[in-house]
Design a protein around this motif. Structure first.
Motif, PDB file in Angstrom:
ATOM      1  N   PRO A 285       0.671  -1.355  -0.072  1.00  0.00           N
ATOM      2  CA  PRO A 285       0.044   0.056  -0.225  1.00  0.00           C
ATOM      3  C   PRO A 285       0.778   1.335   0.025  1.00  0.00           C
ATOM      4  CG  PRO A 285      -0.979  -1.555   1.677  1.00  0.00           C
ATOM      5  CD  PRO A 285       0.263  -2.096   1.074  1.00  0.00           C
ATOM      6  N   SER A 286       2.043   1.233   0.549  1.00  0.00           N
ATOM      7  CA  SER A 286       2.823   2.514   0.371  1.00  0.00           C
ATOM      8  C   SER A 286       3.276   3.090  -0.771  1.00  0.00           C
ATOM      9  CB  SER A 286       4.182   2.213   1.435  1.00  0.00           C
ATOM     10  OG  SER A 286       4.798   1.439   0.890  1.00  0.00           O
ATOM     11  N   TYR A 287       3.260   2.263  -1.792  1.00  0.00           N
ATOM     12  CA  TYR A 287       3.642   2.863  -3.175  1.00  0.00           C
ATOM     13  C   TYR A 287       2.516   3.340  -3.887  1.00  0.00           C
ATOM     14  CZ  TYR A 287       8.200   0.528  -2.512  1.00  0.00           C
ATOM     15  OH  TYR A 287       9.296   0.208  -1.964  1.00  0.00           O
ATOM     16  N   LEU A 288       1.415   2.984  -3.586  1.00  0.00           N
ATOM     17  CA  LEU A 288       0.136   3.552  -4.321  1.00  0.00           C
ATOM     18  C   LEU A 288      -0.728   4.326  -3.107  1.00  0.00           C
ATOM     19  CD1 LEU A 288      -0.636   1.517  -7.252  1.00  0.00           C
ATOM     20  CD2 LEU A 288       0.320   3.809  -7.394  1.00  0.00           C
ATOM     21  N   PRO A 289      -0.369   5.327  -2.482  1.00  0.00           N
ATOM     22  CA  PRO A 289      -1.332   5.677  -1.048  1.00  0.00           C
ATOM     23  C   PRO A 289      -2.506   6.227  -1.529  1.00  0.00           C
ATOM     24  CG  PRO A 289       0.744   7.091  -1.328  1.00  0.00           C
ATOM     25  CD  PRO A 289       0.810   5.981  -2.360  1.00  0.00           C
ATOM     26  N   ASN A 290      -2.557   6.722  -2.746  1.00  0.00           N
ATOM     27  CA  ASN A 290      -4.023   7.239  -3.205  1.00  0.00           C
ATOM     28  C   ASN A 290      -4.913   6.181  -3.657  1.00  0.00           C
ATOM     29  OD1 ASN A 290      -2.508   6.833  -5.417  1.00  0.00           O
ATOM     30  ND2 ASN A 290      -3.275   8.548  -6.580  1.00  0.00           N
ATOM     31  N   ARG A 291      -4.484   4.811  -3.871  1.00  0.00           N
ATOM     32  CA  ARG A 291      -5.367   3.989  -4.368  1.00  0.00           C
ATOM     33  C   ARG A 291      -5.698   2.827  -3.001  1.00  0.00           C
ATOM     34  NH1 ARG A 291      -4.909   3.587 -10.599  1.00  0.00           N
ATOM     35  NH2 ARG A 291      -4.055   5.686 -10.963  1.00  0.00           N
ATOM     36  N   VAL A 292      -5.615   3.158  -1.701  1.00  0.00           N
ATOM     37  CA  VAL A 292      -5.854   2.652  -0.710  1.00  0.00           C
ATOM     38  C   VAL A 292      -6.482   3.273   0.236  1.00  0.00           C
ATOM     39  CG1 VAL A 292      -3.786   0.993  -0.963  1.00  0.00           C
ATOM     40  CG2 VAL A 292      -3.475   2.957   0.223  1.00  0.00           C
ATOM     41  N   ARG A 293      -7.212   2.417   1.183  1.00  0.00           N
ATOM     42  CA  ARG A 293      -7.861   3.248   2.499  1.00  0.00           C
ATOM     43  C   ARG A 293      -7.581   2.661   3.647  1.00  0.00           C
ATOM     44  NH1 ARG A 293     -13.372   0.810   3.935  1.00  0.00           N
ATOM     45  NH2 ARG A 293     -13.313  -1.016   2.995  1.00  0.00           N
ATOM     46  N   LYS A 294      -7.609   3.413   4.761  1.00  0.00           N
ATOM     47  CA  LYS A 294      -7.262   2.903   6.034  1.00  0.00           C
ATOM     48  C   LYS A 294      -8.624   2.059   6.491  1.00  0.00           C
ATOM     49  CE  LYS A 294      -6.156   4.317  10.790  1.00  0.00           C
ATOM     50  NZ  LYS A 294      -5.967   5.318  11.698  1.00  0.00           N
ATOM     51  N   PHE A 388      -3.944  -1.089   5.673  1.00  0.00           N
ATOM     52  CA  PHE A 388      -4.618  -0.316   4.530  1.00  0.00           C
ATOM     53  C   PHE A 388      -5.272  -1.508   3.858  1.00  0.00           C
ATOM     54  CE2 PHE A 388      -1.509   2.679   5.934  1.00  0.00           C
ATOM     55  CZ  PHE A 388      -2.318   3.944   6.102  1.00  0.00           C
ATOM     56  N   GLU A 389      -5.984  -1.419   2.877  1.00  0.00           N
ATOM     57  CA  GLU A 389      -6.607  -2.275   1.941  1.00  0.00           C
ATOM     58  C   GLU A 389      -6.681  -1.513   0.537  1.00  0.00           C
ATOM     59  OE1 GLU A 389     -10.014  -4.300   3.191  1.00  0.00           O
ATOM     60  OE2 GLU A 389     -11.483  -2.729   2.381  1.00  0.00           O
ATOM     61  N   ASP A 397      -6.615  -0.598 -14.048  1.00  0.00           N
ATOM     62  CA  ASP A 397      -5.398   0.066 -14.140  1.00  0.00           C
ATOM     63  C   ASP A 397      -4.193  -0.877 -14.174  1.00  0.00           C
ATOM     64  OD1 ASP A 397      -5.416  -1.053 -11.544  1.00  0.00           O
ATOM     65  OD2 ASP A 397      -5.678   1.230 -10.416  1.00  0.00           O
ATOM     66  N   ASN A 398      -4.604  -2.168 -13.894  1.00  0.00           N
ATOM     67  CA  ASN A 398      -3.472  -3.328 -13.921  1.00  0.00           C
ATOM     68  C   ASN A 398      -2.572  -3.144 -12.734  1.00  0.00           C
ATOM     69  OD1 ASN A 398      -4.255  -4.969 -16.094  1.00  0.00           O
ATOM     70  ND2 ASN A 398      -3.064  -3.763 -17.322  1.00  0.00           N
ATOM     71  N   CYS A 399      -3.072  -2.387 -11.423  1.00  0.00           N
ATOM     72  CA  CYS A 399      -2.185  -2.380 -10.374  1.00  0.00           C
ATOM     73  C   CYS A 399      -2.967  -3.565  -9.226  1.00  0.00           C
ATOM     74  CB  CYS A 399      -2.291  -0.991  -9.799  1.00  0.00           C
ATOM     75  SG  CYS A 399      -1.574  -0.033 -10.970  1.00  0.00           S
ATOM     76  N   PHE A 400      -1.987  -4.386  -8.625  1.00  0.00           N
ATOM     77  CA  PHE A 400      -2.489  -5.133  -7.805  1.00  0.00           C
ATOM     78  C   PHE A 400      -1.583  -5.132  -6.438  1.00  0.00           C
ATOM     79  CE2 PHE A 400      -2.605  -6.678 -12.063  1.00  0.00           C
ATOM     80  CZ  PHE A 400      -3.878  -7.407 -12.049  1.00  0.00           C
ATOM     81  N   ILE A 401      -2.602  -4.330  -5.550  1.00  0.00           N
ATOM     82  CA  ILE A 401      -2.110  -3.907  -4.231  1.00  0.00           C
ATOM     83  C   ILE A 401      -2.271  -4.961  -3.240  1.00  0.00           C
ATOM     84  CG2 ILE A 401      -1.941  -1.880  -2.613  1.00  0.00           C
ATOM     85  CD1 ILE A 401      -3.080  -0.090  -4.987  1.00  0.00           C
ATOM     86  N   SER A 402      -1.169  -5.215  -2.255  1.00  0.00           N
ATOM     87  CA  SER A 402      -1.451  -6.160  -1.154  1.00  0.00           C
ATOM     88  C   SER A 402      -2.068  -5.455  -0.006  1.00  0.00           C
ATOM     89  CB  SER A 402      -0.370  -6.913  -0.785  1.00  0.00           C
ATOM     90  OG  SER A 402       0.818  -5.803  -0.228  1.00  0.00           O
TER      91      SER A 402
END
Length: 445
Positions: A285-294, A388-389, A397-402
């Protein structure tokens, strides 16, 4: 670096490393980068000096704790279920050849103010002080049903359809009391709250079977195993694996700016003026902070001790689960302890973690029930971190965030996230039908 990759992975946390390994083994061209100069991200392993710098702002830990280099303190400590999904993934990727495991001594549960060994089989149920005589008999019958249950053999179902019957209804058939249900659900089936009671019973039965089978595997006091030298070995083992399959690892890459094309799809990552192109991106989550929520916060304490946790039969490594109901809380509390027997501390020293989902802003008070079980403590640290999730739509967007690591002291929830990400990225499931004995060669007894 100006090349095109199938996948770029940002962050060398455990989830990212497992995915990078799985994708490399699949033959994809993977570039793996981290802004830090060390492996592990949030799930890194620190020596004593690094730990003191992080939590105390000084690089002079007290001499009585022994040499700094003898410590490998995992920041996200979790035990592995011996027959669990993570071990299957490790065998599937053949990463087990870089690791040595050792069984964990004890698995305990907190009940009515005391710590008890978790009974996992019908015989242990009969011996357990957790239950009175009549309850033991009822529990034994339930354990035998679970042990004999085979999803593919209707004769073992006793006329019950566990895909329809809720856990609560199944347990009611055996007349078990709330106290028994509490340790079965939280310490054996490892549920994190009580939602499972209204869900189909099959999942809980499978989880109980996994616990019992893992326990039988090494004939130890628990179903868990843990790598010698701690979890810090895992990301490095996956880095080696990735390199064998042609993956590229780069540490200490500042910024790591994710680039998108005009359609909003990820197209590359820029660091130090160079852009590596990619079709897909995996990151924490730290690399795309605007695509996750707390979604929550974990509170934890890290304790250094010179003795095992009292009432755990002198276990040098142990997990204790404190179910929410026992504490009047909404979430369980977890106690993790490891020591010099797993080469994570000098001889005679023990490291304990107490963790839970934070329900207040006062971790010292909130974690007290767990800390009170530790006995005398040489040094104690408190820490909280946000969970965060992702909120993005990977198909767009082809971004897969853990998701961030939770408060559990075992790996089951972490590896489920990895497997679902793998499915989203590749459109297929990881083959987990492996020969489990492949991980025992490295075992120490």
């Amino acid at each position: 670096m100006d090349e095109e990759y199938d996948v770029i992975v940002l962050g060398t946390g455990l989830k990212e490393c497992i995915l990078s390994g799985l994708l490399s083994v699949d033959g994809l061209k993977v570039l793996h980068m981290d802004r830090n100069d060390y492996y592990g991200g949030e799930s890194t392993s620190l020596n004593l000096i690094q730990l003191w710098k992080r939590f105390r702002g000084s690089d002079k830990p007290p001499a009585h704790l022994g040499p700094s280099r003898d410590y490998n303190v995992d920041m996200i400590p979790k035990f592995m279920m011996a027959n669990g999904t993570l071990v299957r993934v490790l065998i599937h990727t053949d990463v087990t050849k870089y690791l040595s495991f050792k069984a964990v001594d004890g698995s305990y549960v907190y009940n009515k103010g005391k710590v008890h060994k978790v009974p996992a089989t019908d015989m242990e149920a009969l011996k357990s002080p957790l239950m009175g005589l009549f309850e033991k008999r009822r529990a034994r019958k339930f354990f035998i049903y679970v042990q004999d249950y085979d999803e593919t053999d209707p004769k073992t179902h006793e006329g019950l359809d566990l895909t329809r019957l809720s856990t609560k209804e199944l347990i009611a058939k055996y007349g078990l009391d709330d106290n028994t249900v509490d340790f079965i659900g939280h310490a054996l089936a490892l549920h994190r709250d009580d939602k499972y009671l209204d869900e189909p019973a099959l999942d809980t039965v499978k989880r109980m079977k996994l616990y019992a089978e893992s326990l039988a595997r090494f004939q130890g006091g628990s179903p868990y195993i843990y790598p010698l030298y701690g979890l810090g070995e895992l990301p490095q083992a996956f880095a080696r694996l990735s390199a064998v399959y042609g993956g590229t690892y780069m540490l200490n890459k500042p910024e790591c700016k994710v680039e998108f094309d005009e359609e909003g799809k990820v197209c590359g990552v820029t660091s130090e003026g160079e852009t590596a192109r990619c079709k897909k991106l995996v990151c924490d989550p730290s690399y795309l902070p605007n695509r996750v929520r707390k979604v929550g916060k974990v509170a934890r304490a890290i304790a250094f001790m010179s003795h095992p946790i009292p009432n755990t039969n002198d276990s040098h490594s142990v997990q204790v689960i404190l179910p929410q109901k026992q504490l009047g809380r909404k979430s369980d509390m977890y106690l993790f302890c490891c020591s010099y027997t797993h080469n994570v501390a000098p001889k005679g020293k023990f490291i304990a973690f107490v963790s839970t989902e934070a329900e207040t802003d006062r971790p010292e008070l909130e974690l007290k029930p767990g800390i009170d079980l530790l006995g005398p403590v040489d040094e104690l640290f408190f820490d909280t971190y946000d969970r965060f999730e992702p909120v993005n739509e990977p198909s767009l967007d082809n971004c897969f965030i853990s998701t961030s690591y939770d408060d559990t002291t075992h790996f089951e929830s972490t590896v489920m996230d990895v497997l679902s990400m793998y499915r989203m990225i590749t459109g297929k499931d990881v083959d987990l039908s492996v020969d489990l004995s492949a991980a025992s060669a490295a075992q120490e007894y």
